[in-house]
Design an enzyme around this catalytic site. Structure first.
Site, short mmCIF file in Angstrom:
data_model
loop_
_atom_site.label_atom_id
_atom_site.label_comp_id
_atom_site.label_asym_id
_atom_site.label_seq_id
_atom_site.Cartn_x
_atom_site.Cartn_y
_atom_site.Cartn_z
N CYS A 2 7.34 3.80 -8.13
CA CYS A 2 8.12 4.80 -7.40
C CYS A 2 8.05 6.10 -8.20
O CYS A 2 7.51 6.14 -9.29
CB CYS A 2 9.57 4.34 -7.32
SG CYS A 2 9.73 2.68 -6.67
N ARG A 27 3.21 8.44 -5.68
CA ARG A 27 3.56 7.20 -6.39
C ARG A 27 4.29 6.22 -5.48
O ARG A 27 4.49 5.06 -5.84
CB ARG A 27 4.44 7.52 -7.58
CG ARG A 27 3.82 8.43 -8.62
CD ARG A 27 4.82 8.75 -9.70
NE ARG A 27 5.20 7.54 -10.39
CZ ARG A 27 4.57 7.07 -11.46
NH1 ARG A 27 3.52 7.71 -11.94
NH2 ARG A 27 4.94 5.96 -12.05
N TRP A 74 8.49 3.00 -3.48
CA TRP A 74 7.50 2.02 -3.01
C TRP A 74 8.23 0.69 -3.10
O TRP A 74 8.52 0.21 -4.20
CB TRP A 74 6.26 2.03 -3.89
CG TRP A 74 5.17 1.14 -3.38
CD1 TRP A 74 4.20 1.46 -2.45
CD2 TRP A 74 4.93 -0.22 -3.72
NE1 TRP A 74 3.38 0.39 -2.23
CE2 TRP A 74 3.81 -0.67 -2.98
CE3 TRP A 74 5.55 -1.12 -4.57
CZ2 TRP A 74 3.29 -1.96 -3.08
CZ3 TRP A 74 5.05 -2.42 -4.67
CH2 TRP A 74 3.93 -2.82 -3.93
N ASN A 100 12.57 2.77 -11.36
CA ASN A 100 11.17 2.48 -11.07
C ASN A 100 10.84 1.22 -11.87
O ASN A 100 10.91 1.23 -13.09
CB ASN A 100 10.25 3.62 -11.48
CG ASN A 100 8.78 3.25 -11.31
OD1 ASN A 100 8.46 2.35 -10.54
ND2 ASN A 100 7.90 3.91 -12.05
N GLY A 101 10.52 0.12 -11.18
CA GLY A 101 10.17 -1.12 -11.89
C GLY A 101 10.74 -2.31 -11.15
O GLY A 101 11.02 -2.25 -9.95
N GLU A 486 -17.01 -0.90 -4.53
CA GLU A 486 -16.17 0.31 -4.53
C GLU A 486 -16.18 0.96 -3.15
O GLU A 486 -15.14 1.39 -2.65
CB GLU A 486 -16.68 1.27 -5.61
CG GLU A 486 -16.00 2.63 -5.64
CD GLU A 486 -14.50 2.56 -5.90
OE1 GLU A 486 -13.98 1.48 -6.25
OE2 GLU A 486 -13.84 3.59 -5.68
N LYS A 490 -12.83 1.60 -0.83
CA LYS A 490 -12.49 2.91 -0.28
C LYS A 490 -12.22 2.81 1.22
O LYS A 490 -11.23 3.29 1.72
CB LYS A 490 -13.62 3.91 -0.55
CG LYS A 490 -13.79 4.30 -2.00
CD LYS A 490 -12.76 5.28 -2.50
CE LYS A 490 -11.61 4.79 -3.27
NZ LYS A 490 -11.62 3.89 -4.33
N GLU A 493 -8.97 0.71 2.07
CA GLU A 493 -7.65 1.18 1.62
C GLU A 493 -7.21 2.46 2.32
O GLU A 493 -6.02 2.77 2.34
CB GLU A 493 -7.59 1.36 0.11
CG GLU A 493 -8.39 2.49 -0.46
CD GLU A 493 -8.13 2.66 -1.96
OE1 GLU A 493 -7.00 2.46 -2.42
OE2 GLU A 493 -9.08 2.98 -2.67
N HIS A 509 -25.59 -16.52 1.39
CA HIS A 509 -24.77 -17.69 1.04
C HIS A 509 -23.44 -17.69 1.78
O HIS A 509 -22.42 -18.10 1.25
CB HIS A 509 -24.56 -17.71 -0.49
CG HIS A 509 -25.84 -17.78 -1.25
ND1 HIS A 509 -26.51 -18.95 -1.50
CD2 HIS A 509 -26.62 -16.78 -1.75
CE1 HIS A 509 -27.63 -18.70 -2.15
NE2 HIS A 509 -27.73 -17.39 -2.32
N LYS A 608 -0.14 5.34 -5.84
CA LYS A 608 -1.21 5.75 -6.76
C LYS A 608 -1.19 4.98 -8.07
O LYS A 608 -2.22 4.67 -8.63
CB LYS A 608 -1.06 7.25 -7.06
CG LYS A 608 -2.15 7.81 -7.96
CD LYS A 608 -3.52 7.70 -7.31
CE LYS A 608 -4.63 8.21 -8.19
NZ LYS A 608 -5.96 7.91 -7.62
C1 AGP Z 1 -8.38 2.76 -6.04
O1 AGP Z 1 -8.82 3.60 -4.99
C2 AGP Z 1 -6.98 2.26 -5.83
N1 AGP Z 1 -6.08 3.29 -5.59
C3 AGP Z 1 -6.53 1.27 -6.89
O2 AGP Z 1 -7.37 0.16 -6.76
C4 AGP Z 1 -6.57 1.74 -8.36
O3 AGP Z 1 -7.91 1.89 -8.78
C5 AGP Z 1 -5.91 0.64 -9.22
O4 AGP Z 1 -4.58 0.53 -8.82
C6 AGP Z 1 -6.00 0.91 -10.72
O5 AGP Z 1 -5.29 2.08 -11.02
P1 AGP Z 1 -5.49 2.73 -12.50
O6 AGP Z 1 -6.93 3.10 -12.62
O7 AGP Z 1 -4.57 3.90 -12.51
O8 AGP Z 1 -5.11 1.68 -13.49
#
Ligand code: AGP
Length: 613
Positions: A2, A27, A74, A100-101, A486, A490, A493, A509, A608
Site C-alpha cells: 500500500c 503501490r 492494495w 502497509n504490511g 517476459e 507483460k 499483466e 511437449h 508496483k
Molecule cells: C513486472 O512487470 C511486475 N510488475 C512484477 O512481476 C515485478 O517484476 C515483481 O513484482 C518484482 O518486483 P521488484 O523487481 O521490484 O522486486
C-alpha cells in the site's frame, strides 16, 4: 504493498497528503483514505476506488489541520470497500492508524480483544493492531508511544504503521518492520511516506527507518528515533537525487509508454562511467570490491520475482556462457521456504527494481544468515534490499512508476551483462578481442533500441490483430527464452489476456495441443546459433494454423515467408539480444492493453511493489 503518507508541520495537511497519495497510487489503488486532527477530533474520509474519488469526496471540506495521514490500499485482509479502507479509528474513538504490511497473528489477537469487549468495524488486520494499542493505552493509562511499543511486541508479520492520538495533535508515531518507510525532513515540518516519490517535491533530506525502529515526530521536539529497547538512535540524513520531473508523465499517455521510450537513455545511464570500449574496460564499483568473493565462489544463486526473475534467467545464461561460473535461478518466494542448500561458499545475487519486494528481501536475508555473500542488483536507491546486501550495483533506470516493469528489466539485464563480461574477462574466459567486440556492441544497444521504438505503427497494427484473442503463446530459445517469458508476463499483466512463454522446443511437449487459428504465437527468431531450430518450430506452429508474429533481424527472408507478421530489429551479438528483442514485446503488450481499455499503469489486482507475502 500500500501507499502511506503522513504530514506534521505548519501547512494544511490535506492537500499535501492528497498529492502524496497520488504519487504513491502505483503501490496500491483499490481504496484510499485520510484522517486529520483539526482540533481534538479525528476527521476521517475514506472511499473505495482511486485517490481521485477520495479527493472528490473531500472537495468542499478540507479541514485546516496541520497534522494528518493518508493511505492508498492494495487489499490483503478484507475486500476493497469504504469500511476496509484505511485509516482506521480504534474502538475508543481516540486513535487513528494506517498500515502497509500484514499482521500474521491478527486473528488470535482479535479474539482476545473481542473478549475484552472491543468491537470492530472492518475485516482488516490493521484495525486489530490499532485496537491492541488502544487496549494497552487505556489499561495502563500510558502514552500512544508506550502502548504501541507494547503492542509491537505481540505481533508477527511485516508492517509500516503510522498512528495518531486525537488528544495529542502534535505527534505522529511511526513503526517499521520489513515494509518501507522514508521520513522527509523539511523546515519545521515532516513527511512520512512509503518511498521518496511524494517527499521530493518538499525536501530532499530523508531518513530511512530500519526494521524494529520507532520514530516519534513531535511538533516541538522534532524527530526522535528509537529501537524497541527504547534506546535513542542517531540516524544518517540522506540527500535524495530524485528529480520531480522524473515523476511526471512528460507528455506520454501512460507512465509505461514513457518508460518504454526512456530505455535508450536508461540503458545508457546504466553504463555511464562503467564502460569504455576504446580502452576496453568495464568497472563496477560494487563488483570490484567483491571480485574475489564472486570469482572464488562455488556457485551463484540469482534470486528475484516476476520480471526480475526473468532478468535472473538471462543472468544465468550470461554468467555461465561468458564467465563460466555455475549459476542457478530461484523464485524468491520458493527459495525462502524450501530450506535451500546455501552457505559461505556461495554468492546470492538478488534482483529487484523496487528493492522492497518482501519475498526477495526475505530470501536475501536467509542467504545472508547462511553465510552467503549477497550482492544486490537494485533500482531504487536506499531501498531495503539495497541497504541490507553485502555489496551491489544500482541499475540507474530512474523511477519506474508503471506497474509493468520495462526499463528496469533492460537495466537489470544491462547490469548483469556488464557483470558477466567483467567476471569473464577476469577469469580469462573471454579474450581481449571478444571483450572489446562485446563492449563496443553493448554501447550500440541504446541506438538499436531507438530504432525499434520507431516501429510503433506496425506494432500497433499487429496489436489490433490480436487484441481480442483469449490466449497467446510466446516462444524463444537460448537467450530469448527468458524474453519469451517476459513478453508473456507483460501481455497478461496489463491486457488480462492469458499468455504463456515457453522454450520453443518445449512446445512439442504439450502446448502445441493448444494451437489453432485462434491462438497467436509470438516467436523470437533473431539470428543466433539456434535460428534454424526456431524456424523448424515456426513451421510446426504454422501447420497448426496459428497466427504467427515473429521478431526477426533485418533482412530475414526465411521467417518472413512463414509468419503472418514479422517485426525486424537490428541484429546484435547473441548475449545482447534480449535488450533488443524485448522492446517490440513491451510495445505490443502496451498497445493491446490500450486497445482493450485496460488501466495500463495500474492494472487490476496488481501493485508496483509487492511488500506483503
Ligand atoms: C513486472 O512487470 C511486475 N510488475 C512484477 O512481476 C515485478 O517484476 C515483481 O513484482 C518484482 O518486483 P521488484 O523487481 O521490484 O522486486
Amino acid at each position: 504493498m500500500c501507499g502511506i503518507m503522513a504530514y506534521l508541520g505548519n501547512q494544511k495537511a490535506a492537500p499535501i497528503i492528497l498529492e502524496g497519495l497520488k504519487r504513491l497510487e502505483y503501490r496500491g489503488y483499490d481504496s484510499a483514505g485520510m484522517v486529520m486532527i483539526p482540533d481534538d477530533s479525528l476527521v476521517l474520509f475514506k472511499k473505495k476506488g482511486k485517490v481521485s474519488q477520495l479527493e472528490a469526496a473531500m472537495k468542499d471540506h478540507q479541514p485546516k489541520a496541520t497534522i494528518g495521514m493518508g493511505h492508498t490500499r492494495w487489499a490483503t485482509h478484507g475486500v476493497p470497500d469504504d469500511i476496509n479502507a484505511h485509516p482506521h479509528i480504534t474502538h475508543s474513538g481516540r486513535l487513528a492508524i494506517i498500515h502497509n504490511g500484514i499482521v500474521e497473528n491478527y486473528s488470535e489477537l482479535k479474539t482476545a480483544l473481542l473478549k475484552e469487549g472491543y468491537t470492530f468495524k472492518s475485516e482488516t488486520d490493521t484495525e486489530v493492531f490499532g485496537n491492541l494499542v488502544d487496549y494497552y493505552m487505556h489499561r495502563d493509562e500510558t502514552s500512544l508511544e508506550i502502548a504501541m511499543s507494547k503492542a509491537l511486541k505481540k505481533i508477527h508479520g511485516a508492517y509500516a504503521f503510522v498512528m495518531m492520538d486525537r488528544q495529542d495533535p502534535d505527534r505522529l508515531i511511526v513503526a517499521k518492520r520489513q515494509s518501507p518507510i522514508v521520513i522527509g525532513i523539511g523546515d519545521e515540518e515532516f513527511f512520512v511516506a512509503s518511498d521518496a516519490t511524494p517527499i521530493i517535491q518538499h525536501t530532499n533530506k530523508v531518513i530511512y527507518l530500519e526494521d524494529n525502529e520507532i520514530a516519534v515526530i513531535d511538533r516541538s521536539q522534532g524527530l526522535i528515533i528509537k529501537n524497541y529497547d527504547n534506546r535513542v538512535l542517531s540516524k544518517e540524513v540522506h540527500q535524495l537525487d530524485l528529480k520531480l520531473e522524473e515523476l511526471e508523465k512528460g507528455g506520454y499517455e501512460h507512465f509505461m509508454l514513457k518508460e518504454i521510450y526512456n530505455q535508450p537513455q536508461s540503458i545508457s545511464d546504466c553504463m555511464r562511467g562503467r564502460v569504455n570500449s576504446d580502452e576496453s574496460w568495464i568497472v563496477l564499483g560494487g563488483l570490484k570490491s567483491s571480485l574475489d568473493k564472486i570469482l572464488d565462489c562455488r556457485r551463484i544463486v540469482m534470486i528475484g520475482c516476476g520480471t526480475s526473475w526473468h532478468s535472473a534467467l538471462i543472468g544465468e545464461y550470461l554468467f555461465e556462457d561468458l564467465a563460466r561460473i555455475s549459476t542457478e535461478v530461484e523464485y524468491a518466494s520458493e527459495f525462502r521456504y524450501r530450506n535451500p542448500v546455501i552457505d559461505s561458499n556461495d554468492v546470492a545475487i538478488v534482483i529487484s527494481q523496487s528493492g522492497e519486494t518482501i519475498d526477495t528481501l526475505a530470501a536475501a536475508e536467509l542467504a545472508k544468515s547462511r553465510g552467503a555473500f549477497v550482492y544486490g542488483v537494485v533500482n531504487v536507491v536506499g531501498s531495503s534490499i539495497a541497504r541490507m546486501t553485502d555489496s551491489g550495483s544500482y541499475i540507474h533506470a530512474g523511477p519506474e512508476i508503471g506497474v509493468a516493469s520495462t526499463k528496469a528489466f533492460t537495466g537489470q539485464v544491462t547490469l548483469l551483462t556488464l557483470m558477466a563480461l567483467m567476471l569473464g574477462r577476469k577469469k580469462g574466459n573471454i579474450s581481449q578481442k571478444t571483450y572489446k567486440k562485446l563492449i563496443s556492441e553493448l554501447e550500440k544497444i541504446p541506438s538499436y533500441v531507438s530504432e525499434v521504438l520507431e516501429l510503433t505503427e506496425q506494432i500497433k497494427y499487429i496489436a489490433s490483430e490480436i487484441k481480442d484473442c483469449p490466449n497467446a503463446l510466446y516462444l524463444g530459445r537460448g537467450y530469448n527464452f527468458p524474453v519469451a517469458l517476459e513478453g508473456a508476463l507483460k501481455l497478461k499483466e496489463i491486457s488480462y489476456i492469458h499468455a504463456e512463454g515457453y522454450p520453443a522446443a518445449e512446445m512439442k511437449h504439450g502446448p502445441i495441443a493448444l494451437i489453432d487459428e485462434n491462438m497467436p504465437v509470438i516467436v523470437i527468431a533473431t539470428n543466433g546459433s539456434d535460428y534454424d531450430k526456431v524456424v523448424n518450430n515456426i513451421q510446426e506452429v504454422k501447420s497448426r494454423k496459428a497466427k504467427i508474429i515473429a521478431i526477426v533481424n533485418r533482412g530475414d527472408h526465411v521467417v518472413k515467408g512463414l509468419a503472418d507478421h514479422v517485426i525486424e530489429v537490428p541484429e546484435t551479438l547473441d548475449p545482447l539480444t534480449p535488450l533488443v528483442s524485448v522492446i517490440p514485446l513491451q510495445l505490443l503488450s502496451y498497445y493491446v492493453a490500450v486497445m482493450r481499455n485496460c488501466n495500463v499503469d495500474q492494472p487490476r489486482n496488481l501493485a508496483k511493489s509487492v511488500t506483503v507475502e
